[in-house]
Design an enzyme around this catalytic site. Structure first.
Site, PDB file in Angstrom:
ATOM      1  N   ARG A  29       0.834  -1.204   0.000  1.00 15.01           N
ATOM      2  CA  ARG A  29       0.000   0.000   0.000  1.00 15.01           C
ATOM      3  C   ARG A  29       0.865   1.249   0.000  1.00 15.01           C
ATOM      4  NH1 ARG A  29      -5.046  -1.761   0.424  1.00 15.01           N
ATOM      5  NH2 ARG A  29      -5.351  -3.688   1.596  1.00 15.01           N
ATOM      6  N   ASP A  30       0.447   2.230  -0.799  1.00 14.85           N
ATOM      7  CA  ASP A  30       1.136   3.513  -0.867  1.00 14.85           C
ATOM      8  C   ASP A  30       0.968   4.244   0.470  1.00 14.85           C
ATOM      9  OD1 ASP A  30       1.978   5.522  -3.499  1.00 14.85           O
ATOM     10  OD2 ASP A  30       1.588   6.446  -1.548  1.00 14.85           O
ATOM     11  N   ASN A  87       4.785   6.647 -13.374  1.00 11.03           N
ATOM     12  CA  ASN A  87       5.353   7.990 -13.485  1.00 11.03           C
ATOM     13  C   ASN A  87       6.825   7.869 -13.867  1.00 11.03           C
ATOM     14  OD1 ASN A  87       2.931   9.189 -12.624  1.00 11.03           O
ATOM     15  ND2 ASN A  87       3.483   8.900 -10.471  1.00 11.03           N
ATOM     16  N   VAL A  96      10.330   8.195  -6.487  1.00  5.64           N
ATOM     17  CA  VAL A  96      11.123   7.043  -6.034  1.00  5.64           C
ATOM     18  C   VAL A  96      11.639   6.336  -7.291  1.00  5.64           C
ATOM     19  CG1 VAL A  96      11.154   4.885  -4.746  1.00  5.64           C
ATOM     20  CG2 VAL A  96       9.728   6.790  -3.938  1.00  5.64           C
ATOM     21  N   HIS A 100       7.780   1.552 -10.659  1.00 10.40           N
ATOM     22  CA  HIS A 100       6.612   0.976  -9.993  1.00 10.40           C
ATOM     23  C   HIS A 100       5.351   1.338 -10.755  1.00 10.40           C
ATOM     24  CE1 HIS A 100       7.763   4.842  -8.232  1.00 10.40           C
ATOM     25  NE2 HIS A 100       6.468   5.105  -8.123  1.00 10.40           N
ATOM     26  N   HIS A 102       1.468   2.209 -10.140  1.00 10.84           N
ATOM     27  CA  HIS A 102       0.418   2.562  -9.176  1.00 10.84           C
ATOM     28  C   HIS A 102      -0.880   1.900  -9.627  1.00 10.84           C
ATOM     29  CE1 HIS A 102       2.434   6.218  -7.341  1.00 10.84           C
ATOM     30  NE2 HIS A 102       3.135   6.122  -8.456  1.00 10.84           N
TER      31      HIS A 102
HETATM   32  P1  DGP Z   1       6.060   8.168  -7.649  1.00  9.10           P
HETATM   33  O1  DGP Z   1       5.701   9.608  -7.354  1.00  9.10           O
HETATM   34  O2  DGP Z   1       5.375   7.639  -8.879  1.00  9.10           O
HETATM   35  O3  DGP Z   1       7.545   7.938  -7.635  1.00  9.10           O
HETATM   36  O4  DGP Z   1       5.426   7.347  -6.455  1.00  9.10           O
HETATM   37  C1  DGP Z   1       6.083   7.071  -5.270  1.00  9.10           C
HETATM   38  C2  DGP Z   1       5.038   6.692  -4.267  1.00  9.10           C
HETATM   39  O5  DGP Z   1       5.664   6.006  -3.222  1.00  9.10           O
HETATM   40  C3  DGP Z   1       4.303   7.874  -3.634  1.00  9.10           C
HETATM   41  O6  DGP Z   1       2.926   7.793  -3.970  1.00  9.10           O
HETATM   42  C4  DGP Z   1       4.500   7.695  -2.142  1.00  9.10           C
HETATM   43  C5  DGP Z   1       5.022   6.296  -2.005  1.00  9.10           C
HETATM   44  N1  DGP Z   1       6.029   6.092  -0.978  1.00  9.10           N
HETATM   45  C6  DGP Z   1       7.162   6.814  -0.791  1.00  9.10           C
HETATM   46  N2  DGP Z   1       7.883   6.311   0.229  1.00  9.10           N
HETATM   47  C7  DGP Z   1       7.176   5.232   0.680  1.00  9.10           C
HETATM   48  C8  DGP Z   1       7.414   4.282   1.713  1.00  9.10           C
HETATM   49  O7  DGP Z   1       8.396   4.308   2.445  1.00  9.10           O
HETATM   50  N3  DGP Z   1       6.465   3.319   1.894  1.00  9.10           N
HETATM   51  C9  DGP Z   1       5.338   3.255   1.101  1.00  9.10           C
HETATM   52  N4  DGP Z   1       4.481   2.277   1.349  1.00  9.10           N
HETATM   53  N5  DGP Z   1       5.099   4.123   0.109  1.00  9.10           N
HETATM   54  C10 DGP Z   1       6.012   5.099  -0.084  1.00  9.10           C
END
Ligand code: DGP
Length: 114
Positions: A29-30, A87, A96, A100, A102
Site C-alpha cells: 500500500r502507498d 510515473n 522514487v 513501480h 500505481h
Molecule cells: P512516484 O511519485 O510515482 O515515484 O510514487 C512514489 C510513491 O511512493 C508515492 O505515492 C509515495 C510512495 N512512498 C514513498 N515512500 C514510501 C514508503 O516508504 N512506503 C510506502 N508504502 N510508500 C512510499
C-alpha cells in the site's frame, strides 16, 4: 542503480503493508494514498525508470501489469475498474527511482489527470 526505499522494502529492511507477492513482483500500500485503494507494484529486481527498461525487461514489465490485474480481480475491483500509472522522471512526477506501477481504485478517476 542506487538503492531506494523500495529496495529496502523488498529486502524487508523497513516495514510496508504488503498485499501481494510472487517470484518477481512485490506489491504494498502507498504511504500517501490518492484513492481508497492505492497499491504499488514493483519488480523485485530494480529498474530505476521506464527509460532504463530494455528488451530484456519486457517480460518483467508484463509481469508487473499482470500482477496488478490479478490483484484487482482478487480484490473484486476489476469489474468497476481501476487505473494503472507509471510515473517517469520529473515531469511524470516520479519521486522514487525504482520503477513501480500505481494501482488506483475504489473511486471514479478523472481524465485528463492534473
Ligand atoms: P512516484 O511519485 O510515482 O515515484 O510514487 C512514489 C510513491 O511512493 C508515492 O505515492 C509515495 C510512495 N512512498 C514513498 N515512500 C514510501 C514508503 O516508504 N512506503 C510506502 N508504502 N510508500 C512510499
Amino acid at each position: 542503480m542506487s538503492d531506494t526505499i523500495f529496495g529496502k522494502i523488498v529486502r524487508r529492511e523497513i516495514p510496508a503493508d504488503i498485499v501481494y507477492e510472487n517470484d518477481d513482483v512485490l506489491a504494498f500500500r502507498d504511504l500517501n494514498p490518492q484513492a481508497p485503494v492505492h497499491v504499488l507494484f514493483i519488480p523485485k529486481r530494480a529498474i530505476a525508470t521506464l527509460n532504463d527498461a530494455g528488451a530484456s525487461d519486457a517480460e518483467l514489465l508484463g509481469k508487473l501489469l499482470l500482477a496488478a490485474a490479478a490483484y484487482a480481480k482478487q480484490e473484486g475491483l476489476a469489474e468497476q475498474g481501476y487505473r494503472t500509472v507509471i510515473n517517469c522522471n520529473e515531469h511524470g512526477g516520479q519521486t522514487v527511482f525504482h520503477l513501480h506501477v500505481h494501482l488506483l481504485a475504489g473511486r471514479r478517476m478523472h481524465w485528463p489527470p492534473g
